[in-house]
Write an enzyme that holds these catalytic residues in place. Structure first.
Site, PDB file in Angstrom:
ATOM      1  N   LYS A  57       7.642   5.028  15.292  1.00 19.29           N
ATOM      2  CA  LYS A  57       6.335   6.036  15.248  1.00 19.29           C
ATOM      3  C   LYS A  57       5.574   5.424  14.883  1.00 19.29           C
ATOM      4  CE  LYS A  57       4.715   7.188  10.619  1.00 19.29           C
ATOM      5  NZ  LYS A  57       3.049   7.256  10.903  1.00 19.29           N
ATOM      6  N   THR A 109      -7.911  23.302  23.337  1.00 12.76           N
ATOM      7  CA  THR A 109      -7.375  22.002  23.426  1.00 12.76           C
ATOM      8  C   THR A 109      -6.434  21.075  23.337  1.00 12.76           C
ATOM      9  OG1 THR A 109     -10.482  22.123  22.768  1.00 12.76           O
ATOM     10  CG2 THR A 109      -9.247  19.566  22.611  1.00 12.76           C
ATOM     11  N   GLN A 112       3.394   5.285  -2.536  1.00  8.61           N
ATOM     12  CA  GLN A 112       4.328   6.030  -2.791  1.00  8.61           C
ATOM     13  C   GLN A 112       4.252   6.766  -4.066  1.00  8.61           C
ATOM     14  OE1 GLN A 112       4.398   8.105  -0.507  1.00  8.61           O
ATOM     15  NE2 GLN A 112       4.963   6.721   1.988  1.00  8.61           N
ATOM     16  N   THR A 170       0.330  15.233   2.138  1.00  6.66           N
ATOM     17  CA  THR A 170       1.312  14.967   0.306  1.00  6.66           C
ATOM     18  C   THR A 170      -0.537  14.280  -0.356  1.00  6.66           C
ATOM     19  OG1 THR A 170       1.738  12.560   1.140  1.00  6.66           O
ATOM     20  CG2 THR A 170       3.031  14.820   0.845  1.00  6.66           C
ATOM     21  N   GLY A 221       8.308   2.781   6.204  1.00  4.45           N
ATOM     22  CA  GLY A 221       8.032   1.349   6.492  1.00  4.45           C
ATOM     23  C   GLY A 221       7.688   0.251   6.372  1.00  4.45           C
ATOM     24  N   ARG A 222       6.863   0.448   5.336  1.00  4.96           N
ATOM     25  CA  ARG A 222       7.099  -1.087   4.258  1.00  4.96           C
ATOM     26  C   ARG A 222       8.594  -1.109   3.687  1.00  4.96           C
ATOM     27  NH1 ARG A 222       2.245   0.768   1.155  1.00  4.96           N
ATOM     28  NH2 ARG A 222       3.178   3.245   1.903  1.00  4.96           N
ATOM     29  N   ASP A 239       2.201   9.911  15.920  1.00  2.73           N
ATOM     30  CA  ASP A 239       2.469  10.804  14.026  1.00  2.73           C
ATOM     31  C   ASP A 239       0.549  11.013  14.491  1.00  2.73           C
ATOM     32  OD1 ASP A 239       2.078  11.393  12.606  1.00  2.73           O
ATOM     33  OD2 ASP A 239       2.762   9.511  11.606  1.00  2.73           O
ATOM     34  N   LEU A 240       0.022  11.746  15.819  1.00  3.82           N
ATOM     35  CA  LEU A 240      -1.626  12.293  16.191  1.00  3.82           C
ATOM     36  C   LEU A 240      -1.929  13.186  15.427  1.00  3.82           C
ATOM     37  CD1 LEU A 240      -1.875  10.754  19.726  1.00  3.82           C
ATOM     38  CD2 LEU A 240      -2.376   8.816  17.201  1.00  3.82           C
ATOM     39  N   LYS A 241      -1.571  13.719  14.312  1.00  7.37           N
ATOM     40  CA  LYS A 241      -1.525  15.271  13.700  1.00  7.37           C
ATOM     41  C   LYS A 241      -2.779  15.905  14.117  1.00  7.37           C
ATOM     42  CE  LYS A 241      -0.381  13.088   9.441  1.00  7.37           C
ATOM     43  NZ  LYS A 241       0.130  12.195   9.844  1.00  7.37           N
ATOM     44  N   LEU A 242      -2.456  16.610  15.278  1.00 11.17           N
ATOM     45  CA  LEU A 242      -3.529  17.300  16.021  1.00 11.17           C
ATOM     46  C   LEU A 242      -3.702  18.697  15.616  1.00 11.17           C
ATOM     47  CD1 LEU A 242      -2.128  15.450  19.059  1.00 11.17           C
ATOM     48  CD2 LEU A 242      -3.552  17.360  20.171  1.00 11.17           C
ATOM     49  N   HIS A 243      -5.382  18.761  15.285  1.00 14.55           N
ATOM     50  CA  HIS A 243      -5.767  20.013  14.581  1.00 14.55           C
ATOM     51  C   HIS A 243      -7.032  20.386  15.495  1.00 14.55           C
ATOM     52  CE1 HIS A 243      -6.241  22.378  10.831  1.00 14.55           C
ATOM     53  NE2 HIS A 243      -7.189  22.827  11.646  1.00 14.55           N
ATOM     54  N   ASP A 244      -6.751  21.304  16.090  1.00 14.80           N
ATOM     55  CA  ASP A 244      -8.576  21.737  17.170  1.00 14.80           C
ATOM     56  C   ASP A 244      -8.356  23.259  17.419  1.00 14.80           C
ATOM     57  OD1 ASP A 244     -10.743  21.986  18.626  1.00 14.80           O
ATOM     58  OD2 ASP A 244     -10.318  19.733  19.230  1.00 14.80           O
ATOM     59  N   ARG A 287      12.546   4.671  -0.577  1.00 14.14           N
ATOM     60  CA  ARG A 287      12.501   3.193  -0.819  1.00 14.14           C
ATOM     61  C   ARG A 287      13.888   2.920  -1.312  1.00 14.14           C
ATOM     62  NH1 ARG A 287       8.325   3.291   1.713  1.00 14.14           N
ATOM     63  NH2 ARG A 287       6.488   2.595   0.825  1.00 14.14           N
TER      64      ARG A 287
HETATM   65  O1  C5P Z   1       5.781   1.796   4.610  1.00 16.48           O
HETATM   66  P1  C5P Z   1       5.335   3.102   4.318  1.00 16.48           P
HETATM   67  O2  C5P Z   1       7.636   3.476   3.812  1.00 16.48           O
HETATM   68  O3  C5P Z   1       5.026   3.704   2.384  1.00 16.48           O
HETATM   69  O4  C5P Z   1       5.629   4.405   4.950  1.00 16.48           O
HETATM   70  C1  C5P Z   1       5.295   5.563   5.032  1.00 16.48           C
HETATM   71  C2  C5P Z   1       4.959   6.215   6.424  1.00 16.48           C
HETATM   72  O5  C5P Z   1       4.947   7.812   6.571  1.00 16.48           O
HETATM   73  C3  C5P Z   1       3.146   6.167   7.022  1.00 16.48           C
HETATM   74  O6  C5P Z   1       3.453   5.812   7.852  1.00 16.48           O
HETATM   75  C4  C5P Z   1       2.721   7.297   6.633  1.00 16.48           C
HETATM   76  O7  C5P Z   1       1.258   7.505   7.119  1.00 16.48           O
HETATM   77  C5  C5P Z   1       3.593   8.186   6.778  1.00 16.48           C
HETATM   78  N1  C5P Z   1       3.178   9.206   5.688  1.00 16.48           N
HETATM   79  C6  C5P Z   1       3.655   9.874   4.337  1.00 16.48           C
HETATM   80  N2  C5P Z   1       3.700  10.872   4.354  1.00 16.48           N
HETATM   81  C7  C5P Z   1       3.183  11.920   4.456  1.00 16.48           C
HETATM   82  C8  C5P Z   1       2.847  11.812   5.737  1.00 16.48           C
HETATM   83  C9  C5P Z   1       3.224  10.609   6.203  1.00 16.48           C
HETATM   84  O8  C5P Z   1       3.711   8.292   4.199  1.00 16.48           O
HETATM   85  N3  C5P Z   1       3.429  13.178   3.413  1.00 16.48           N
END
Ligand code: C5P
Length: 232
Positions: A32, A68, A190, A119, A210-211, A59-64, A181
């Site tokens: 992503k 556009t 989170q 969230t 992610g992490r 993941d750019l979450k467009l809204h316009d 996790r």
């Molecule tokens: O590091 P981590 O596992 O928390 O990363 C989660 C990814 O999902 C991040 O890129 C975060 O911006 C994205 N995300 C999120 N919760 C959402 C929408 C997107 O954690 N509701």
């Protein structure tokens, strides 16, 4: 839809991203790319990751306004991403226009999913700032229904909501779920989390991690652990 683990490459530069991806050698995880990396490096980061053989969720979450968003989606489609998204708050006409823009002349297109309520927006903020009085859970499900009605493929949601989304919108409606996790891992910022194995049980189609992978001592082993727990 194939179940898969998507790694959130939340890095600030191409250099850091490639240093991370180089560790995977023969493997080509689904990645992503978010706003930070895209705005820092531009479309070339998408082309280069694609050239290396990865699938990409942009993941750019467009809204316009619909026109556009339609034109912007046509550009993203030509970048050959595999999945992209928008805010369901842009309403059904915007989502329909996005789909039109995304569809290539040969009829193919990337998977298009909607963000319902972020969230980070809780009941109090939603009522106070957006003047929406309905319960957050109801708004999330309503927006998921709008995305389905507009013809989108699915939504980003918490793994805790994945079951309900499938009940309302059908088993084929894709749920992409962050907030994952390991049972023995650090939650970080989170709050409502699930393990990859639990996300699999509730029927998530894709988990975004992610992490737990990017900050692991051995990211490749952490990725493989995720895949084993989630995909089997
Ligand atoms: O590091 P981590 O596992 O928390 O990363 C989660 C990814 O999902 C991040 O890129 C975060 O911006 C994205 N995300 C999120 N919760 C959402 C929408 C997107 O954690 N509701």
């Amino acid at each position: 839809m194939g179940k898969d683990v998507i790694i959130a490459c939340d890095f600030a530069s191409a250099e850091e991203t490639f240093k991370f991806l180089d560790k995977f050698e023969g493997k080509k995880p689904f990645v992503k790319i978010g706003m930070e990396l895209f705005y820092a490096e531009g479309p070339s980061i998408v082309r280069e990751i694609k050239r290396r053989g990865h699938k990409i969720f942009l993941d750019l979450k467009l809204h316009d306004i619909p026109n556009t968003v339609k034109k912007a989606m046509a550009v993203l489609s030509r970048l050959d991403v595999d999945m992209t998204n928008l805010h369901a708050g842009g309403t059904i006409p915007m989502m329909q226009a996005a789909l039109e823009g995304l569809t290539r002349p040969d009829g193919t297109r990337p998977i298009l999913i909607a963000v319902t309520q972020l969230t980070s927006t809780d009941q109090e903020t939603m009522t106070r700032d957006l003047l929406i009085d309905a319960p957050v859970a109801e708004v999330v499900m309503h927006y998921a229904g709008n995305a389905k009605a507009a013809g989108l493929d699915g939504v980003v949601c918490s793994p805790l909501e994945a079951g309900k989304v499938h009940e309302k919108c059908g088993a084929g409606f894709v749920t992409v779920t962050p907030g994952v996790r390991f049972a023995d891992g650090d939650k970080g910022d989170q709050k409502r989390v699930m393990t990859p194995a639990e996300a699999r049980k509730v029927g998530s189609d894709y988990i975004v991690v992610g992490r737990p992978i990017t900050a692991a001592a051995d990211p490749v082993a952490a990725y493989e652990r995720c895949v084993n727990e989630f995909v089997g």
